[in-house]
Scaffold this active site. Structure first.
Site, PDB file in Angstrom:
ATOM      1  N   LEU A  10      22.080 -31.468  25.437  1.00 16.31           N
ATOM      2  CA  LEU A  10      22.353 -32.860  25.755  1.00 16.31           C
ATOM      3  C   LEU A  10      22.257 -33.028  27.264  1.00 16.31           C
ATOM      4  CD1 LEU A  10      23.354 -35.770  25.302  1.00 16.31           C
ATOM      5  CD2 LEU A  10      25.699 -34.859  25.305  1.00 16.31           C
ATOM      6  N   SER A  15      17.778 -41.463  32.010  1.00 23.44           N
ATOM      7  CA  SER A  15      16.865 -42.608  32.092  1.00 23.44           C
ATOM      8  C   SER A  15      15.923 -42.520  33.279  1.00 23.44           C
ATOM      9  CB  SER A  15      17.667 -43.912  32.176  1.00 23.44           C
ATOM     10  OG  SER A  15      18.430 -43.951  33.364  1.00 23.44           O
ATOM     11  N   ILE A  18      16.158 -36.836  38.046  1.00 26.05           N
ATOM     12  CA  ILE A  18      16.301 -35.448  37.614  1.00 26.05           C
ATOM     13  C   ILE A  18      16.632 -35.366  36.130  1.00 26.05           C
ATOM     14  CG2 ILE A  18      17.759 -33.396  37.856  1.00 26.05           C
ATOM     15  CD1 ILE A  18      17.979 -34.126  40.872  1.00 26.05           C
ATOM     16  N   GLY A  19      17.456 -36.271  35.624  1.00 30.20           N
ATOM     17  CA  GLY A  19      17.817 -36.248  34.210  1.00 30.20           C
ATOM     18  C   GLY A  19      16.612 -36.460  33.314  1.00 30.20           C
ATOM     19  N   TYR A 159      30.628 -40.224  48.239  1.00 32.59           N
ATOM     20  CA  TYR A 159      29.776 -39.361  47.412  1.00 32.59           C
ATOM     21  C   TYR A 159      30.180 -37.899  47.564  1.00 32.59           C
ATOM     22  CZ  TYR A 159      25.445 -37.303  45.543  1.00 32.59           C
ATOM     23  OH  TYR A 159      24.525 -36.585  44.818  1.00 32.59           O
TER      24      TYR A 159
END
Length: 299
Positions: A10, A15, A18-19, A159
């Site tokens: 998973l 979207s 990197i993902g 961040y």
């Protein structure tokens, strides 16, 4: 060619960036991929459909799933749905946002929103996936941090804080999950050409921002520096490098490194190498306290 067993993976935040690249690369390698993203019938509809279509045309095992990591309901539902179909072997906690600007000028709501994704989203999704992994005594969490998780940078305070938090959480998990044959490891990319720069939230406390005078322009200067760097198209800044390193960790037999740095080092490797012996010594001293007896059969 190195042989590996296909895994069920998973990937959150799939979207874009990197993902997306990680989901595509894993599927192309023959893994069973669930690509999690928000709002697949709305703003991410085109991305979801394109990803699903390209995988289907290539005969790859990839399914887009509706997943907002800030929703406990979503995280629990997706983990349960995957487990009903096949055991979840690997969770890639990738979803993230990158606020940039004068740290004081970010409202507390904005700080919470960043932590909700970068830190609490990781925790929520991990808590949803881990019970089944612990029961099987097998699993892997790959948590996408950043060089900002080991460094403090001006205008990246919110961040950096969120990534420092996830580094500590992920490493502590790694020690506690070891008796269950589960690893929790970190990937620490430096700057790579994704849309994190173009979508970086800016501070909304405008009175505070104005009080910084010319220093308030630091956000634009920092983002401009990254945009100019990425415009050069250097291979070292290609986000595919990060996806490839994540895939290598998925396919790696045995124990993975706790931290994997990718891209411009920025001194992160030196920090990791300097602190590792100190951390190791501390864990050795505490081993009798947190160690789990071999005979323990809990889940």
């Amino acid at each position: 060619m190195t042989q590996f067993t296909a895994k069920t993976v998973l990937v959150t935040g799939a979207s874009r960036g990197i993902g997306l690249l990680t989901a595509q690369t894993l599927a192309a390698r023959g893994h069973y991929v669930f690509a999690g993203m928000r709002d697949i019938s709305g703003r991410n509809r085109d991305a979801a459909q394109a990803l699903q279509k390209s995988a289907a045309e290539a005969g790859q095992s990839l399914r887009v799933v509706e997943l907002d990591v800030t929703s406990q309901h979503d995280c629990t539902r997706v983990a349960a749905e995957i487990e009903l179909e096949r055991p979840l072997d690997v969770l890639v906690n990738n979803a993230g946002i990158m606020p940039v600007g004068v740290t004081e000028a970010f409202s507390l709501d904005q700080v919470r929103a960043c932590f909700d994704v970068n830190m609490f989203g990781l925790a929520t999704m991990s808590q949803a996936a881990l019970p089944a992994m612990r029961k099987r005594r097998e699993g892997l969490l790959i948590n996408i941090s950043s060089s900002a998780g080991r460094l403090a940078l001006p205008y990246f305070g919110v961040y950096c804080a969120s990534k420092w938090a996830m580094e500590a959480y992920s490493e502590s998990l790694n020690y506690e999950l070891a008796p269950f044959n589960i690893q929790s490891v970190l990937v620490e990319p430096s700057g790579h050409a994704t849309d994190l720069v173009s979508t970086a939230p800016s501070p909304d406390r405008h009175v505070t921002l104005d009080s910084y005078g010319p220093y308030a322009a630091g956000r634009d200067k920092m983002l401009g520096m990254f945009e100019a760097l990425f415009a050069e198209g250097l291979s070292g800044n290609d986000a595919q490098n990060v996806a490839d390193r994540i895939v290598a960790l998925v396919e790696m037999p045995g124990e993975r490194p706790l931290r994997t740095q990718v891209g411009d080092d920025m001194g992160v490797t030196a920090i990791n190498e300097a602190t590792a012996p100190i951390q190791s010594g501390l864990i050795e001293q505490l081993s009798g306290v947190y160690a789990v007896e071999e005979a323990y059969e809990g889940t």
